[in-house]
Design a protein around this motif. Structure first.
Motif, PDB file in Angstrom:
ATOM      1  N   GLU A 175      -4.724  22.530 -47.607  1.00  0.00           N
ATOM      2  CA  GLU A 175      -6.065  22.052 -46.287  1.00  0.00           C
ATOM      3  C   GLU A 175      -6.931  23.375 -46.890  1.00  0.00           C
ATOM      4  O   GLU A 175      -7.908  23.647 -47.235  1.00  0.00           O
ATOM      5  N   LYS A 176      -6.374  24.530 -48.472  1.00  0.00           N
ATOM      6  CA  LYS A 176      -6.913  24.934 -49.245  1.00  0.00           C
ATOM      7  C   LYS A 176      -7.837  25.012 -50.122  1.00  0.00           C
ATOM      8  O   LYS A 176      -8.983  25.442 -50.348  1.00  0.00           O
ATOM      9  N   LEU A 177      -7.703  23.565 -50.919  1.00  0.00           N
ATOM     10  CA  LEU A 177      -8.216  23.243 -51.791  1.00  0.00           C
ATOM     11  C   LEU A 177      -9.302  21.948 -51.406  1.00  0.00           C
ATOM     12  O   LEU A 177      -8.823  21.981 -50.217  1.00  0.00           O
ATOM     13  N   PHE A 178      -9.877  21.860 -51.568  1.00  0.00           N
ATOM     14  CA  PHE A 178     -11.024  20.727 -51.374  1.00  0.00           C
ATOM     15  C   PHE A 178     -11.359  19.909 -52.015  1.00  0.00           C
ATOM     16  O   PHE A 178     -11.715  19.056 -51.529  1.00  0.00           O
ATOM     17  N   SER A 179     -10.206  19.057 -53.424  1.00  0.00           N
ATOM     18  CA  SER A 179     -10.227  18.679 -53.469  1.00  0.00           C
ATOM     19  C   SER A 179      -8.806  17.997 -52.930  1.00  0.00           C
ATOM     20  O   SER A 179      -8.432  18.244 -51.978  1.00  0.00           O
ATOM     21  N   ALA A 180      -9.179  16.437 -53.681  1.00  0.00           N
ATOM     22  CA  ALA A 180      -8.015  15.072 -53.229  1.00  0.00           C
ATOM     23  C   ALA A 180      -8.332  13.785 -52.978  1.00  0.00           C
ATOM     24  O   ALA A 180      -9.084  13.006 -53.799  1.00  0.00           O
ATOM     25  N   VAL A 181      -7.364  13.253 -53.311  1.00  0.00           N
ATOM     26  CA  VAL A 181      -6.887  12.251 -53.779  1.00  0.00           C
ATOM     27  C   VAL A 181      -5.765  11.539 -52.287  1.00  0.00           C
ATOM     28  O   VAL A 181      -5.046  11.744 -52.254  1.00  0.00           O
ATOM     29  N   GLU A 182      -5.646   9.538 -52.284  1.00  0.00           N
ATOM     30  CA  GLU A 182      -5.156   8.700 -51.545  1.00  0.00           C
ATOM     31  C   GLU A 182      -3.842   9.124 -52.526  1.00  0.00           C
ATOM     32  O   GLU A 182      -3.404   8.839 -53.547  1.00  0.00           O
ATOM     33  N   ALA A 183      -2.941   9.155 -51.738  1.00  0.00           N
ATOM     34  CA  ALA A 183      -1.927   9.146 -52.187  1.00  0.00           C
ATOM     35  C   ALA A 183      -0.556   7.981 -51.510  1.00  0.00           C
ATOM     36  O   ALA A 183       0.703   7.708 -51.119  1.00  0.00           O
ATOM     37  N   GLY A 184      -1.227   6.561 -50.483  1.00  0.00           N
ATOM     38  CA  GLY A 184      -0.127   5.826 -49.952  1.00  0.00           C
ATOM     39  C   GLY A 184      -0.140   6.780 -48.598  1.00  0.00           C
ATOM     40  O   GLY A 184      -0.106   7.450 -48.277  1.00  0.00           O
ATOM     41  N   ALA A 185       0.170   5.501 -47.717  1.00  0.00           N
ATOM     42  CA  ALA A 185       0.437   4.877 -46.695  1.00  0.00           C
ATOM     43  C   ALA A 185       0.052   6.387 -45.457  1.00  0.00           C
ATOM     44  O   ALA A 185       0.280   7.076 -44.959  1.00  0.00           O
TER      45      ALA A 185
END
Length: 225
Positions: A175-185
């Motif tokens: 939660e400290k990082l701003f970036s994110a990608v979908e990892a499924g499920a």
């Protein structure tokens, strides 16, 4: 070969991260995340974060004229040129390109952030949309470097993979990082950590990426000199 690996991975990353492309109304996600990664990895790498290789990548999208203008401006911009190399790769899709900045040894956090902020200012001025990511490669003396990094990031492990060569790769969500990608499920990931021990030398490599590692799981030979 390495450029080809980076290019292919960049295309895949752009596809899965399509919803994360930023516009000129958003602050730099990448600069925020790199500042944290620098802090977390500085004590994990054998000689500190300033001595390892940082690769910054942007996937940009816009009309052909804007892309050409950005290319000219980046080539003319001297910020970071002494401590890194900047490459521009056209992607297969129309009006898209990938920009890769690779630091040389003895870089510093301020210089790296200056490169990011300068490049993204150009993207915004040109009306382009973009998404960014980074990968850092170096040697570590900690067998549990991935665990230490995940603890510093407050990361929740999403996936773990071990290949035939002994490379262990783990994906986390912090939660400290701003970036994110979908990892499924219904899960997201934004921190990937890989460790690989060289059979002959016994050296232990630590490769970290946010939101994902770009390229292969190796550390360039000159970093070991």
């Amino acid at each position: 070969m390495m450029a080809a690996v980076v290019l292919v991975t960049g295309i895949i990353w752009a596809i899965i991260n399509k919803d994360q492309i930023r516009s000129d109304k958003n602050p730099s996600i990448l600069a925020h995340d790199i500042a944290l990664l620098w802090q977390w990895t500085d004590k994990l790498y054998s000689k500190g974060a300033a001595t390892v290789e940082w690769t910054v990548r942007w996937d940009i999208e816009g009309d052909a004229a804007s892309l050409e203008q950005v290319q000219q401006q980046l080539q003319a911009d001297e910020k970071g040129q002494e401590k890194g190399t900047l490459s521009i790769f056209p992607l297969t899709e129309d009006n898209q390109a990938m920009i890769v900045y690779v630091s040389k040894q003895k870089t510093d956090e301020k210089q790296l952030l200056n490169v990011i902020n300068s490049a993204e200012a150009i993207f915004k001025e040109s009306g382009l949309t973009y998404s960014g990511g980074m990968t850092v490669r170096g040697e570590t003396e900690y067998n549990n470097a991935a665990e230490r990094l995940a603890q510093a990031a407050g990361g929740k492990r999403i996936d773990r993979y071990k290949d035939e060569s002994g490379t262990v790769s783990e994906a986390y969500y912090s939660e400290k990082l701003f970036s994110a990608v979908e990892a499924g499920a219904g899960k997201k990931a934004n921190l990937q950590v890989a460790q690989h021990r060289e059979t002959e030398s016994g050296r232990l490599s630590l490769i970290v990426g946010t939101p994902l590692i770009t390229g292969d799981y190796t550390v360039r030979e000159q970093e070991n000199d």
